[in-house]
Design a protein around this motif. Structure first.
Motif, PDB file in Angstrom:
ATOM      1  N   ALA A   1      43.693 -60.929  39.074  1.00  0.00           N
ATOM      2  CA  ALA A   1      42.368 -61.532  38.895  1.00  0.00           C
ATOM      3  C   ALA A   1      41.601 -60.831  37.786  1.00  0.00           C
ATOM      4  O   ALA A   1      41.910 -59.712  37.381  1.00  0.00           O
ATOM      5  CB  ALA A   1      41.584 -61.481  40.204  1.00  0.00           C
ATOM      6  N   ALA A   2      40.539 -61.515  37.306  1.00  0.00           N
ATOM      7  CA  ALA A   2      39.639 -60.967  36.295  1.00  0.00           C
ATOM      8  C   ALA A   2      38.273 -60.761  36.935  1.00  0.00           C
ATOM      9  O   ALA A   2      37.699 -61.694  37.501  1.00  0.00           O
ATOM     10  CB  ALA A   2      39.526 -61.915  35.104  1.00  0.00           C
ATOM     11  N   VAL A   3      37.757 -59.520  36.835  1.00  0.00           N
ATOM     12  CA  VAL A   3      36.507 -59.186  37.513  1.00  0.00           C
ATOM     13  C   VAL A   3      35.615 -58.378  36.588  1.00  0.00           C
ATOM     14  O   VAL A   3      36.079 -57.565  35.788  1.00  0.00           O
ATOM     15  CB  VAL A   3      36.786 -58.421  38.827  1.00  0.00           C
ATOM     16  CG1 VAL A   3      37.528 -57.114  38.572  1.00  0.00           C
ATOM     17  CG2 VAL A   3      35.499 -58.173  39.606  1.00  0.00           C
ATOM     18  N   LEU A   4      34.313 -58.610  36.708  1.00  0.00           N
ATOM     19  CA  LEU A   4      33.295 -57.884  35.963  1.00  0.00           C
ATOM     20  C   LEU A   4      32.493 -57.024  36.920  1.00  0.00           C
ATOM     21  O   LEU A   4      32.035 -57.506  37.963  1.00  0.00           O
ATOM     22  CB  LEU A   4      32.347 -58.875  35.275  1.00  0.00           C
ATOM     23  CG  LEU A   4      31.067 -58.288  34.664  1.00  0.00           C
ATOM     24  CD1 LEU A   4      31.390 -57.432  33.446  1.00  0.00           C
ATOM     25  CD2 LEU A   4      30.081 -59.400  34.311  1.00  0.00           C
TER      26      LEU A   4
ATOM     27  N   VAL B   1      32.448 -61.318  40.176  1.00  0.00           N
ATOM     28  CA  VAL B   1      31.510 -60.333  39.642  1.00  0.00           C
ATOM     29  C   VAL B   1      31.086 -59.417  40.780  1.00  0.00           C
ATOM     30  O   VAL B   1      30.794 -59.879  41.889  1.00  0.00           O
ATOM     31  CB  VAL B   1      30.261 -60.992  39.030  1.00  0.00           C
ATOM     32  CG1 VAL B   1      29.222 -59.942  38.641  1.00  0.00           C
ATOM     33  CG2 VAL B   1      30.630 -61.844  37.826  1.00  0.00           C
ATOM     34  N   PHE B   2      31.049 -58.121  40.479  1.00  0.00           N
ATOM     35  CA  PHE B   2      30.552 -57.112  41.411  1.00  0.00           C
ATOM     36  C   PHE B   2      29.297 -56.535  40.785  1.00  0.00           C
ATOM     37  O   PHE B   2      29.307 -56.147  39.612  1.00  0.00           O
ATOM     38  CB  PHE B   2      31.617 -56.016  41.587  1.00  0.00           C
ATOM     39  CG  PHE B   2      31.257 -54.957  42.592  1.00  0.00           C
ATOM     40  CD1 PHE B   2      31.519 -55.150  43.942  1.00  0.00           C
ATOM     41  CD2 PHE B   2      30.680 -53.769  42.187  1.00  0.00           C
ATOM     42  CE1 PHE B   2      31.206 -54.172  44.867  1.00  0.00           C
ATOM     43  CE2 PHE B   2      30.357 -52.781  43.107  1.00  0.00           C
ATOM     44  CZ  PHE B   2      30.626 -52.983  44.455  1.00  0.00           C
TER      45      PHE B   2
ATOM     46  N   LEU C   1      26.795 -58.676  45.621  1.00  0.00           N
ATOM     47  CA  LEU C   1      25.625 -57.859  45.315  1.00  0.00           C
ATOM     48  C   LEU C   1      25.596 -56.749  46.355  1.00  0.00           C
ATOM     49  O   LEU C   1      25.482 -57.013  47.562  1.00  0.00           O
ATOM     50  CB  LEU C   1      24.352 -58.703  45.371  1.00  0.00           C
ATOM     51  CG  LEU C   1      24.272 -59.832  44.352  1.00  0.00           C
ATOM     52  CD1 LEU C   1      23.021 -60.677  44.589  1.00  0.00           C
ATOM     53  CD2 LEU C   1      24.309 -59.303  42.924  1.00  0.00           C
ATOM     54  N   PHE C   2      25.702 -55.519  45.890  1.00  0.00           N
ATOM     55  CA  PHE C   2      25.971 -54.392  46.781  1.00  0.00           C
ATOM     56  C   PHE C   2      25.006 -53.246  46.536  1.00  0.00           C
ATOM     57  O   PHE C   2      24.518 -53.044  45.426  1.00  0.00           O
ATOM     58  CB  PHE C   2      27.418 -53.918  46.519  1.00  0.00           C
ATOM     59  CG  PHE C   2      27.751 -52.569  47.087  1.00  0.00           C
ATOM     60  CD1 PHE C   2      27.954 -52.403  48.446  1.00  0.00           C
ATOM     61  CD2 PHE C   2      27.863 -51.464  46.260  1.00  0.00           C
ATOM     62  CE1 PHE C   2      28.251 -51.152  48.973  1.00  0.00           C
ATOM     63  CE2 PHE C   2      28.172 -50.208  46.777  1.00  0.00           C
ATOM     64  CZ  PHE C   2      28.365 -50.056  48.142  1.00  0.00           C
ATOM     65  N   HIS C   3      24.734 -52.503  47.591  1.00  0.00           N
ATOM     66  CA  HIS C   3      24.102 -51.187  47.473  1.00  0.00           C
ATOM     67  C   HIS C   3      24.652 -50.351  48.622  1.00  0.00           C
ATOM     68  O   HIS C   3      24.836 -50.870  49.723  1.00  0.00           O
ATOM     69  CB  HIS C   3      22.575 -51.286  47.552  1.00  0.00           C
ATOM     70  CG  HIS C   3      21.906 -50.086  46.963  1.00  0.00           C
ATOM     71  ND1 HIS C   3      21.815 -48.885  47.643  1.00  0.00           N
ATOM     72  CD2 HIS C   3      21.343 -49.867  45.759  1.00  0.00           C
ATOM     73  CE1 HIS C   3      21.218 -48.004  46.879  1.00  0.00           C
ATOM     74  NE2 HIS C   3      20.921 -48.569  45.723  1.00  0.00           N
ATOM     75  N   PRO C   4      24.940 -49.061  48.378  1.00  0.00           N
ATOM     76  CA  PRO C   4      25.546 -48.253  49.427  1.00  0.00           C
ATOM     77  C   PRO C   4      24.635 -47.939  50.605  1.00  0.00           C
ATOM     78  O   PRO C   4      25.109 -47.440  51.628  1.00  0.00           O
ATOM     79  CB  PRO C   4      25.981 -46.966  48.710  1.00  0.00           C
ATOM     80  CG  PRO C   4      25.268 -46.966  47.412  1.00  0.00           C
ATOM     81  CD  PRO C   4      24.915 -48.377  47.083  1.00  0.00           C
TER      82      PRO C   4
END
Length: 200
Positions: free
Chosen positions: A43-46, A111-112, A142-145
Motif C-alpha cells: 500500500a501507499a500511505v502518507l 493517510v495517518f 487522526l491520532f493523538h497518543p
C-alpha cells in the motif's frame, strides 16, 4: 489552535531538537494506531504532518518493502530530527504544507495524521486536500497518543465546545470534506478517529 503555516513552523521549529525526548513512551501507541488503519503490504500511505517521523517505522512495517511511505511536514527542523533518528530509512521525507501536497489525485491508499487537525490553518480545506490524494475507499486516521481531556490538562486548559476534535464537530467536518467517519475513540490513553474516503 488553528494556525497559519508560519506560526506552525515557528512553534515546532523551536521545539524540534527535544521533541522525541519529551514523549519517549509514545511508540507503542503509534504502532497500535497504525495497525488499526488496516494497511496491506504494497500500500501507499502518507504521514501528514509527520514531525520527527515517529509513525514512519510502523507505517513501513505495515506496508512492507514493496509499499510506499511518505512523511510530509511543514517544518524543516522536524524533518531534520527525523533524519537524525534514522526514520528517513522508513519512508521518503517531503517538506510540504499538508494543504498543498505535491501528490497526484488518488495516489494513496491511506493517510495517518498524528496531532494534525488542530494545526491546520483551514481544517476543511486541509481535509479536502487529504481526500484528493487518497483513492475512493482509502482510509484516514487522526491520532493523538492521549485523549482530549488529558491533552487539555497537560496544557492547563479546559475542553471547549468548539474543539474540532469533538465527535459532534469532527463528524460533519469530515463529511463535508470527502470523508465518512467510521469510528471515534477519545480515551485518556489515546485519541483515534478512522474515516473512509467517499466516492465523488
Amino acid at each position: 489552535m488553528n494556525d497559519d503555516p508560519t506560526r506552525v513552523q515557528e512553534f515546532f521549529g523551536s521545539r524540534a531538537a527535544g521533541w522525541d525526548a519529551r514523549f519517549p513512551d509514545d511508540g507503542p501507541a503509534y504502532a497500535a494506531a497504525v495497525t488499526e488503519l488496516g494497511l496491506r503490504p504494497g500500500a501507499a500511505v502518507l504521514d501528514a504532518g509527520c514531525g520527527t517521523g515517529r509513525a514512519l517505522p510502523a507505517l513501513r512495517a505495515a506496508v512492507g518493502p514493496t509499499g510506499t511511505v511518505i512523511g510530509a511536514d511543514l517544518t524543516p527542523e522536524m524533518l531534520g530530527e527525523a533524519v537524525r533518528a534514522g526514520r528517513d530509512a522508513a519512508g521518503t521525507l517531503v517538506l510540504a504544507d499538508v494543504a498543498r501536497l505535491p501528490l497526484r489525485a488518488g495516489a494513496l491508499d491511506a493517510v495517518f495524521g498524528a496531532g494534525l487537525i488542530s494545526h491546520l490553518a483551514d481544517p476543511p480545506a486541509g481535509l479536502r486536500e487529504l481526500a484528493r490524494v487518497v483513492r475512493p475507499g482509502g482510509r484516514l486516521a487522526l491520532f493523538h497518543p492521549i485523549g482530549r481531556v488529558a491533552l487539555a490538562a497537560r496544557h492547563g486548559r479546559q475542553i471547549t465546545d468548539d474543539d474540532l476534535r469533538a465527535e459532534d464537530n469532527l463528524r460533519p467536518l469530515l463529511t463535508g470534506s470527502g470523508w465518512r467517519m467510521v469510528s471515534y475513540v477519545d480515551e485518556d490513553e489515546r485519541y483515534l478517529v478512522l474515516a473512509v474516503r467517499q466516492d465523488q
